[in-house]
Design an enzyme around this catalytic site. Structure first.
Site: not given
Ligand code: PGA
Length: 253
Positions: A10, A96, A166, A172, A211, A232-233
């Protein structure tokens, strides 16, 4: 097909009311779906989400852990504290954090060891940047990151750790690697896992992240050596998060 692990990151989103509502919706919608689910709220939301997911099919995860035990580490959260909240998974080494906080492979490995020692499954993230991909360095980068991030990490069982592939440029952005590229990267990760962890590497789960949505999940999550997804999103809405699992289960049926 083995059960897929569907993990939601999240990130730094939401509020107490939103975390509780999202967790409750995931618990409700995940019922009867043949996949393993884990939600990773921000640390500030762990207590709220813990009460909602308790006893449900949805596990609780954290987005980071401290490599040290309790003591003088201002602002950090220890694995013993996380365990008390019922965390059974911990994302470590997300790109990140590697970018924003300059986390190194060595630190990521220390965090993975701390999680493992407390019985928390580390989800160890690795992945190349767009520049590295363009230069044809993907395999080399994954090699270095995985070796470094698994340094002295010794899971007793394959289920005790998870690797998340990833590609940084896919997070994202709505951009996704080709099926061939994901297959190649995950095959490379698998062969490295077998080399580094001879007893367990064959069966350690590898997640793809970047994504992932219900629309592309069935194709990606049925590729060889893809045992689930880190999302993520699309994990911020129960429909799309659980929808990812539903799409995969439907394709396999
Ligand atoms: P995303 O992020 O699904 O928004 O691309 C994935 C993640 O950072 O784990």
């Amino acid at each position: 097909m083995s059960r897929k692990l569907i993990a939601g990151n999240w990130k730094m989103n939401g509020s107490r009311a939103e975390w509780r509502a999202l967790a409750a919706a995931v618990v409700q919608q995940a019922q009867g779906v043949a996949a393993d689910f884990v939600v990773c709220p921000p640390a500030a939301g762990l207590a709220d989400v813990a009460t909602v997911v308790q006893g449900a099919q949805v596990a609780l995860g954290t987005q980071d852990v401290c490599a040290h035990g309790n003591g003088a580490h201002t602002g950090e959260v220890s694995t013993t504290m996380l365990k008390e909240f019922g965390c059974t998974y911990a994302i470590v080494g997300h790109s990140e954090r590697r970018t924003d906080l300059a986390e190194t492979d060595g630190l990521v490995a220390a965090k993975a060891r701390a999680a493992l020692a407390e019985g928390i499954v580390p989800i160890i993230c690795i992945g190349e940047t767009e520049d590295q991909k363009t230069k044809g360095l993907t395999t080399k980068v994954l090699d270095g990151q995985l070796r470094g991030s698994l340094k002295d990490v010794r899971p007793a069982r394959a289920v005790d750790i998870v690797i998340a592939y990833e590609p940084v440029w896919a997070i994202g952005t709505g951009k996704v690697p080709t099926a061939a590229d994901i297959t190649e990267a995950c095959a490379h990760i698998r062969s490295l896992l077998i080399e580094l962890l001879p007893d367990t590497g064959k069966s350690v789960r590898i997640l793809y992240g970047g994504s992932v949505k219900p629309e592309n999940a069935a194709e990606i999550l049925t590729l060889a050596n893809v045992d689930g997804a880190l999302i993520g999103g699309a994990s911020l809405k129960a429909e799309s998060f659980v929808g990812i699992a539903r799409a995969v289960v439907a394709k396999a049926a």
